[in-house]
Design a protein around this motif. Structure first.
Motif, PDB file in Angstrom:
ATOM      1  N   THR A  61       0.850  -1.189   0.000  1.00  0.00           N
ATOM      2  CA  THR A  61       0.000   0.000   0.000  1.00  0.00           C
ATOM      3  C   THR A  61       0.884   1.237   0.000  1.00  0.00           C
ATOM      4  N   GLY A  62       0.352   2.332  -0.512  1.00  0.00           N
ATOM      5  CA  GLY A  62       1.105   3.570  -0.539  1.00  0.00           C
ATOM      6  C   GLY A  62       0.513   4.556  -1.519  1.00  0.00           C
ATOM      7  N   ARG A  63       1.268   5.598  -1.826  1.00  0.00           N
ATOM      8  CA  ARG A  63       0.839   6.639  -2.750  1.00  0.00           C
ATOM      9  C   ARG A  63       1.721   6.629  -3.991  1.00  0.00           C
ATOM     10  N   THR A  64       1.100   6.795  -5.145  1.00  0.00           N
ATOM     11  CA  THR A  64       1.853   6.934  -6.393  1.00  0.00           C
ATOM     12  C   THR A  64       1.004   7.704  -7.393  1.00  0.00           C
ATOM     13  N   ALA A  65       1.638   8.539  -8.173  1.00  0.00           N
ATOM     14  CA  ALA A  65       0.962   9.333  -9.214  1.00  0.00           C
ATOM     15  C   ALA A  65      -0.230  10.103  -8.663  1.00  0.00           C
ATOM     16  N   GLY A  66      -0.117  10.571  -7.448  1.00  0.00           N
ATOM     17  CA  GLY A  66      -1.202  11.352  -6.861  1.00  0.00           C
ATOM     18  C   GLY A  66      -2.381  10.533  -6.398  1.00  0.00           C
ATOM     19  N   GLY A  67      -2.280   9.192  -6.473  1.00  0.00           N
ATOM     20  CA  GLY A  67      -3.366   8.320  -6.047  1.00  0.00           C
ATOM     21  C   GLY A  67      -2.880   7.305  -5.025  1.00  0.00           C
ATOM     22  N   ARG A  68      -3.643   6.252  -4.825  1.00  0.00           N
ATOM     23  CA  ARG A  68      -3.316   5.203  -3.860  1.00  0.00           C
ATOM     24  C   ARG A  68      -3.084   3.890  -4.588  1.00  0.00           C
TER      25      ARG A  68
END
Length: 317
Positions: A61-68
């Protein structure tokens, strides 16, 4: 000699020997997880399970490209290489991450697998399927209104008819063109390390555009091909200047002379209108009454056979 392009995915061979006597799992959190040189996850967590012939990431889990992002993947030692099974979802990503001209949100889901002796080898053989849910999506691309506007410029003689000038005008217009795809779901497939999105179309009153997008997973690069059809304004109806309009008493040679004079008169008006940034109203597009016509630009009447406008400010004078 050009420098070789840096590889996105590692080509180091998988080595499972150190895991032969290991069984267990470990959970942790991280600030930045660099999956590849072009893809990273921030402020995330993962759980990794190790076994003699496998390594599994049971949760990410995490954040990438301004999303989740959330997902799972497993590497398993097999004869001739290592197999990968993976499933990921990126929810509510910001499309501006693709470029400053893009906007909107997207949710991507895909499941894929592959086999190879290194990460690069697995990506090169990867196959799978997925989908992208777009919301208010806008991308840099040739929109129908861009093409139709360029065509109308030529038809209305606002630009030169020279092919190079037309090409330059279209190229400049495309640099700022935006294609609005709105909200929709598109599916894609992955084969041999390349993701191909099903053709996506835009249709409006200005025309139709169809985009075919491919993603080279080895290079983490997007490519697109566009087919655009623009609607143009209809040409004004042709005006019959034959004897039925000029009257039975007008001879053929007078008609021909009148046509030539009308063409010269219109050309003079067009040149002057272009110079002054004014609209152009062709003399020849106005209905005739017997042997007399009306010059819309000069706002006065003139003879068709010898169309010299008596109006003082006529451009043709």
């Amino acid at each position: 000699v050009a420098a070789a392009q840096q590889a996105v995915w590692p080509e180091s061979v998988f080595y499972f020997t150190p895991l032969k006597s290991i069984n267990g799992s470990v959970a942790g959190r991280f600030g930045v997880f660099d999956i590849s040189g072009a893809l990273s996850v921030h402020d995330g967590a993962m759980t990794i399970a190790l076994a003699p012939d496998s390594a599994a990431m049971s949760s990410l889990t995490g954040r990438t490209a301004g999303g989740r992002i959330e997902g799972a993947a497993k590497l398993t030692a097999e004869t001739g290489g290592v197999g990968l099974d993976a499933k990921f979802k990126i929810a509510d990503a910001d499309l501006a991450a693709l470029g400053s001209k893009s906007s909107g949100r997207a949710t991507l889901e895909f499941a894929a697998g592959g086999k190879g002796q290194s990460p690069a080898g697995i990506i090169a053989t990867m196959t799978g399927t997925g989908s992208v849910d777009l919301k208010d999506a806008v991308f840099a691309g040739p929109a129908p209104q861009t093409v139709s506007a360029a065509a109308n410029q030529v038809i209305e003689a606002k630009t030169s008819g020279d092919p190079e000038a037309i090409q330059t005008g279209i190229t400049m217009a495309l640099q700022t063109s935006l294609a609005a795809f709105g909200s929709r779901t598109v599916k894609f497939t992955v084969a041999d390390g390349t993701a191909k999105v099903e053709p996506v179309s835009i249709e409006n009153s200005e025309g139709r555009a169809q985009a075919t997008v491919t993603a080279d997973l080895m290079a983490m690069r997007l490519d697109s091909q566009w087919q655009v059809t623009g609607n143009v304004k209809p040409l004004p109806p042709a005006v019959d200047v034959g004897q039925d309009r000029l009257g039975a008493g007008c001879h053929d040679d007078e008609i021909e002379a009148g046509d030539r004079a009308i063409a010269a008169h219109d050309h003079a008006h067009r040149v002057a209108a272009d110079r002054q940034g004014q609209g152009f109203f062709p003399f020849s597009s106005v209905a005739r009454n017997n042997s007399r016509g009306h010059c819309a630009s000069c706002d006065d009447s003139t003879r068709i056979v010898v169309p010299v406008c008596p109006f003082a400010d006529c451009y043709a004078k």
